[in-house]
Design an enzyme around this catalytic site. Structure first.
Site, short mmCIF file in Angstrom:
data_model
loop_
_atom_site.label_atom_id
_atom_site.label_comp_id
_atom_site.label_asym_id
_atom_site.label_seq_id
_atom_site.Cartn_x
_atom_site.Cartn_y
_atom_site.Cartn_z
N GLY A 52 -18.81 -1.20 -47.85
CA GLY A 52 -19.63 -2.37 -47.63
C GLY A 52 -18.86 -3.49 -46.95
N SER A 53 -19.56 -4.26 -46.15
CA SER A 53 -18.96 -5.47 -45.57
C SER A 53 -18.85 -6.53 -46.65
CB SER A 53 -19.83 -5.96 -44.41
OG SER A 53 -19.90 -5.00 -43.39
N GLY A 54 -18.21 -7.63 -46.32
CA GLY A 54 -18.07 -8.72 -47.27
C GLY A 54 -16.73 -8.75 -47.99
N HIS A 55 -15.87 -7.74 -47.72
CA HIS A 55 -14.56 -7.67 -48.37
C HIS A 55 -13.43 -7.96 -47.38
CE1 HIS A 55 -16.50 -6.08 -51.89
NE2 HIS A 55 -16.99 -5.05 -51.21
N ASP A 108 -21.29 5.05 -51.79
CA ASP A 108 -20.34 5.57 -50.81
C ASP A 108 -20.18 7.08 -50.97
OD1 ASP A 108 -19.06 3.09 -49.41
OD2 ASP A 108 -19.09 2.58 -51.52
N HIS A 217 -17.63 -6.27 -56.89
CA HIS A 217 -19.03 -6.59 -56.61
C HIS A 217 -19.67 -7.32 -57.78
CE1 HIS A 217 -18.09 -2.79 -54.38
NE2 HIS A 217 -18.52 -3.56 -53.39
#
Length: 339
Positions: A52-55, A108, A217
């Site tokens: 996921g993006s955002g990391h 994932d 998350h």
């Protein structure tokens, strides 16, 4: 939930565009998907990571020589879809097979496994190493259920080094799995991060609270306590890490003190000071220490500590050259300015 963005639906695409605007000579976008590959791909096992993006800078910051060859990105805190993964792997593959390295999360796993099946139907051999470094997320007898957090940095580094050496897919997989098996992390959350476009944070904590073992998350940790002084907090985290890892006097480790987004370097260095002292007192050699924010959750407050237990084989791959052009570019600028 203030953010410097445009349409929340476009943050991933625009992030990639901005990244490539800075580093277009080193990387290229994979057509029609949210993925990036190196331009200087070699005839070797392709190491592909993502999630996921955002990391950020995970995962896109792990691209480079001696690191990952391709990155596949999902929406914010969401797994990339199988087609996205498949196309990035095909773009990175040079005929020697593909090794997927990613954090152990159900979305994932499902999507990478589906992409693997599709790729193997096309004749591309694939292997997988799921990063399982978060000791707070499951007990030792269920290590394969543990989440992947900042340990991704060490595991991808060693995977990339093994790949650059020209080893077979089986050997690169073996060494990468060994690195994962010797990587241990634990984190603590102080304040929540946010999802672009959301009006509420994913969880809440009291002003005087922290959550030990909180996932990146917002997954529940092992306990919620009152805010502790840095040394007491670090003692607690290190006690857990050393107990879970079995690392003891005479061992050598690499250390990563990782910020989760809004925690300052001042705070991270204060924690690292205590980490180094604990290791010295226990007769554990700190072979290398890194203090930075590599695996973040937007502006989440908090940090994680990661230990990689070394042996001669892992040390050799850890020491191999690895160049993230993002940092290389900054170094070149600094040298030029100094001349």
């Amino acid at each position: 939930m203030k953010k410097v963005i445009n349409d929340p639906a476009n943050v991933v695409e625009e992030t990639i565009e901005g990244f490539l605007a800075a580093f277009k000579d080193q990387f290229r976008k994979v057509d029609d998907v949210n993925g990036v590959v190196r331009r200087d791909l070699k005839e070797k096992v392709a190491v592909v990571t993502g999630g996921g993006s955002g990391h950020e800078p995970l995962f896109i910051g792990l691209l480079g020589e001696g690191l990952a060859d391709g990155v596949t990105l999902g929406n914010v805190f969401a797994a990339p879809n199988p087609y996205n993964i498949q196309e990035v792997a095909k773009a990175a593959d040079k005929g020697k097979g593909v090794l997927f390295v990613y954090g152990n999360y159900s979305g994932d796993i499902l999507n990478f496994d589906m992409a693997t099946e599709l790729l193997e139907l096309e004749g591309i051999e694939c292997r997988t190493v799921r990063v399982t470094d978060d000791v707070a997320s499951a007990p030792a007898d269920r290590k394969t259920d543990r989440r992947g957090i900042a340990g991704d940095v060490f595991v991808v580094k060693i995977a990339g080094a093994a790949s650059e050496k020209g080893l077979s897919l089986e050997e690169v997989t073996r060494i990468t799995q060994k690195a994962n098996d010797q990587t241990f992390s634990i984190g603590v959350g102080l304040t929540p991060g946010s999802i672009p476009g959301a009006t509420e944070p994913p969880y809440t904590l009291g002003d005087d609270e922290m959550e030990v073992g909180l996932g990146i998350h917002g997954e529940p940790g092992v306990k919620r306590t009152k805010l502790l002084p840095a040394d007491e907090l670090t003692d607690n985290l290190m006690d857990t890490l050393l107990r879970e890892s079995g690392i003891t006097a005479g061992d050598e480790v690499c250390v990563l003190v990782n910020g989760l987004g809004s925690t300052t370097l001042m705070e991270l260095f204060i924690v690292n000071r205590r980490v180094a002292k604990i290791l010295e007192e226990k007769g554990i050699r700190a072979y290398d220490i890194d203090v930075n924010s590599y695996c973040t959750t937007q502006e989440m407050g908090g940090l994680s500590i990661t230990l990689l237990k070394l042996d001669d084989e892992l040390k050799a791959y850890y020491d191999a050259p690895a160049i993230s052009p993002y940092y290389k570019k900054l170094v070149k600028r600094a040298v030029k300015a100094h001349q």
